[in-house]
Design an enzyme around this catalytic site. Structure first.
Site, PDB file in Angstrom:
ATOM      1  CD1 TRP A 104      -2.445  -1.669  -0.034  1.00 51.69           C
ATOM      2  CD2 TRP A 104      -2.967  -1.391   2.115  1.00 51.69           C
ATOM      3  NE1 TRP A 104      -3.529  -2.461   0.229  1.00 51.69           N
ATOM      4  CE2 TRP A 104      -3.883  -2.307   1.540  1.00 51.69           C
ATOM      5  CE3 TRP A 104      -3.108  -1.050   3.461  1.00 51.69           C
ATOM      6  CZ2 TRP A 104      -4.906  -2.894   2.270  1.00 51.69           C
ATOM      7  CZ3 TRP A 104      -4.120  -1.634   4.206  1.00 51.69           C
ATOM      8  CH2 TRP A 104      -5.019  -2.545   3.607  1.00 51.69           C
ATOM      9  CG  ASN A 142      -0.392  -0.201 -10.498  1.00 49.40           C
ATOM     10  OD1 ASN A 142       0.346  -0.782  -9.717  1.00 49.40           O
ATOM     11  ND2 ASN A 142      -1.699  -0.394 -10.537  1.00 49.40           N
ATOM     12  CD  GLU A 179      -3.859   0.086 -20.721  1.00 45.02           C
ATOM     13  OE1 GLU A 179      -4.019   1.271 -21.115  1.00 45.02           O
ATOM     14  OE2 GLU A 179      -3.319  -0.783 -21.412  1.00 45.02           O
ATOM     15  CG  ASP A 218       1.326  -4.142  -7.173  1.00 45.45           C
ATOM     16  OD1 ASP A 218       0.973  -5.143  -7.776  1.00 45.45           O
ATOM     17  OD2 ASP A 218       0.978  -3.891  -6.033  1.00 45.45           O
ATOM     18  CD  GLU A 242       1.448 -11.548  -9.894  1.00 46.61           C
ATOM     19  OE1 GLU A 242       0.337 -11.115  -9.547  1.00 46.61           O
ATOM     20  OE2 GLU A 242       2.274 -11.994  -9.101  1.00 46.61           O
ATOM     21  N   GLY A 246      -5.078 -16.775 -16.274  1.00 45.75           N
ATOM     22  CA  GLY A 246      -5.381 -18.188 -16.185  1.00 45.75           C
ATOM     23  C   GLY A 246      -4.543 -18.994 -17.154  1.00 45.75           C
ATOM     24  NE  ARG A 360      -0.861 -11.611   1.265  1.00 48.92           N
ATOM     25  CZ  ARG A 360      -1.284 -10.454   0.772  1.00 48.92           C
ATOM     26  NH1 ARG A 360      -1.496  -9.424   1.585  1.00 48.92           N
ATOM     27  NH2 ARG A 360      -1.506 -10.319  -0.525  1.00 48.92           N
TER      28      ARG A 360
END
EC number: 3.2.1.1
Length: 456
Positions: A104, A142, A179, A218, A242, A246, A360
């Site tokens: 964040w 981003n 986007e 990110d 990344e 799928g 996590r």
């Protein structure tokens, strides 16, 4: 949904210049992925409970990673990937907890004081370099994090609303919306930075040159593709991204190449491996064969793809599959096929959390046990590192020799891997007595070395 970029980071106090490793140098690496807050506690802090469902800080730091690198290196890994190092949201607890994960963003030009100081991060980098290991770091470019759709932009790196797209919720499947609209929701929105803005491009370029370490960015899918080449050129690094997806190859493959990134995480093969190996599951071996062959023609370079079975956004393998042997076979594919193997911390401890935040978990309750999965990773790494360092194995293209309903045979270089999906003898769905007939290119009577992976 994130984009990652990587380089060899040599930020020792006496070395003000960082030297980036090339794509060819990363090709032969294996990567252990860490969430800084969850890997290890600082020395002397004693035991600490850590409930992943609480979505708050548990105490891991850059120093505690450095102090426990033996655990990673003894398993044979030659690089680590850590969660973002930049300043995160600082304020009252949000509707979705605290920013323990590091994703964040607030002011990306500052470090996250929760995880340590600049000297601590340099010390981690220097220790990795001393061990001939590389460092990969996430960087989110981003978006930033907010607690309302009308945030105070003065707290961010870009301090004026003109540097951000106006608020709109994403319409999934609409490329423009993906986007330009905001991720998150109205409770925790993620204001979307306008990465077509010339000032944004320029300042990010200046910043990444200064950071010149090793980074991850990110949400590739949420930034226009042509942002990445100029960003990575400024950074002077090998960029791995990344793009969450799928089994379809085309939507992911378009992000590898001169028009975008050097590499991406291999989501199509991850999806296919789940289809083929999880128990109970469809045992769909043909999914692996299809993605394998299609990838050869559609990806620019399958040898640079990141192969994985778990990450911080997905359910753990043992949440999907009840049989440890299923992971051993799928994981062996990732090490012995084309691509760079990536293992998410805790995979070797058979953690079984579902999706975020339960995937996590803290690692320290495991007491860093050398489990059977850990030992298998060490064996695979030892073998792969030997091949990488003594032959041209890593540059040779893998091929499927045989497929059957019960698995397949894979050949890369002079190594043949025979992988089954039939499960362990104690599996809930054992299929003993099945066989995989393999036709190899070797003449009858050729002496070969046999290694069998046995169930726990």
């Amino acid at each position: 949904m994130s984009v990652y970029a990587a380089l060899r980071l040599l930020l020792a106090a006496s070395l003000p210049v960082a030297f980036a490793a090339t794509a060819e140098e990363w090709r032969g690496r294996s990567i252990y992925q860490i969430i800084t807050d969850r890997f290890a506690l600082p020395q002397g802090s004693g035991s600490s409970t850590c409930d992943p469902g609480a979505q708050t800080f548990c105490g891991g730091t850059w120093n505690s990673i450095r102090e426990n690198l033996d655990y990673v290196q003894d398993a044979g890994f030659t690089a680590i990937w850590i969660s973002p190092v930049n300043q995160n949201y600082e304020g009252p607890r949000s509707a979705y907890g605290d920013p323990y994960h590091g994703y964040w963003m607030a002011d990306i030009s500052q470090l996250n004081s929760r995880f340590g100081t600049a000297e601590d991060l340099k010390a981690l980098s220097a220790e990795l370099h001393r061990r001939n290991m590389y460092l990969m770091v996430d960087v989110v470019v981003n978006n930033v994090m907010a607690t309302s759709t009308t945030p105070d932009y003065s707290n961010y790196f870009f301090k004026d609303a003109s540097f951000y797209h106006p608020y709109c919720p994403i319409q999934w499947g609409n490329a423009t919306s993906e986007e330009e609209c905001w991720m998150g929701d109205e409770r925790v929105p993620l204001p979307d930075i306008d990465t077509r803005n010339p000032t944004v491009i320029s300042r990010y370029g200046e910043w990444i040159i200064d950071l010149v370490s090793e980074y991850s960015i990110d949400a590739a899918k949420h930034i226009q593709m042509d942002f990445w080449p100029q960003f990575c050129e400024k950074a002077g690094v090998f960029c791995m991204g990344e793009v969450f997806g799928g089994q379809e190859v085309d939507p992911i493959a378009q992000y590898q190449g001169a028009q975008a990134l050097d590499s991406v995480l291999n989501f199509p093969m991850y999806t296919a491996l789940v289809e083929a190996f999880k128990i109970p599951g469809p045992a769909n071996v043909s999914a692996v064969a299809q993605v394998f062959e299609e990838s050869k023609t559609k990806f620019k370079d399958v040898g640079l793809l990141g192969n994985f079975l778990e990450n911080h956004d997905l359910p753990r393998w043992h949440n999907l599959s009840v049989d440890p042997q299923s992971m051993y076979n799928a994981m062996t594919f990732n090490f012995m096929s084309d691509g760079i193997p990536v293992v998410y911390y805790g995979q070797e401890q058979a953690f079984s959390g579902s999706a975020d935040p339960f995937n996590r978990e803290p690692l320290w309750p495991s007491e860093y046990a050398k489990t059977d999965a850990y030992k298998l990773m060490a064996t695979l790494n030892q073998f792969r590192n030997f091949l990488v360092n003594t032959t041209d194995w890593v540059k040779q293209e893998a091929e499927l020799l045989t497929t059957s309903p019960y698995g397949f045979a894979l050949m890369k270089g002079s190594v043949i891997s025979i992988l089954t999906n039939i499960g362990s003898p104690f599996s809930s769905q054992p299929q003993n007595g099945t066989h995989i007939a393999v036709t190899s290119p070797y003449a009858s009577g050729t002496a070969m070395i046999k290694y069998v992976l046995t169930p726990v």
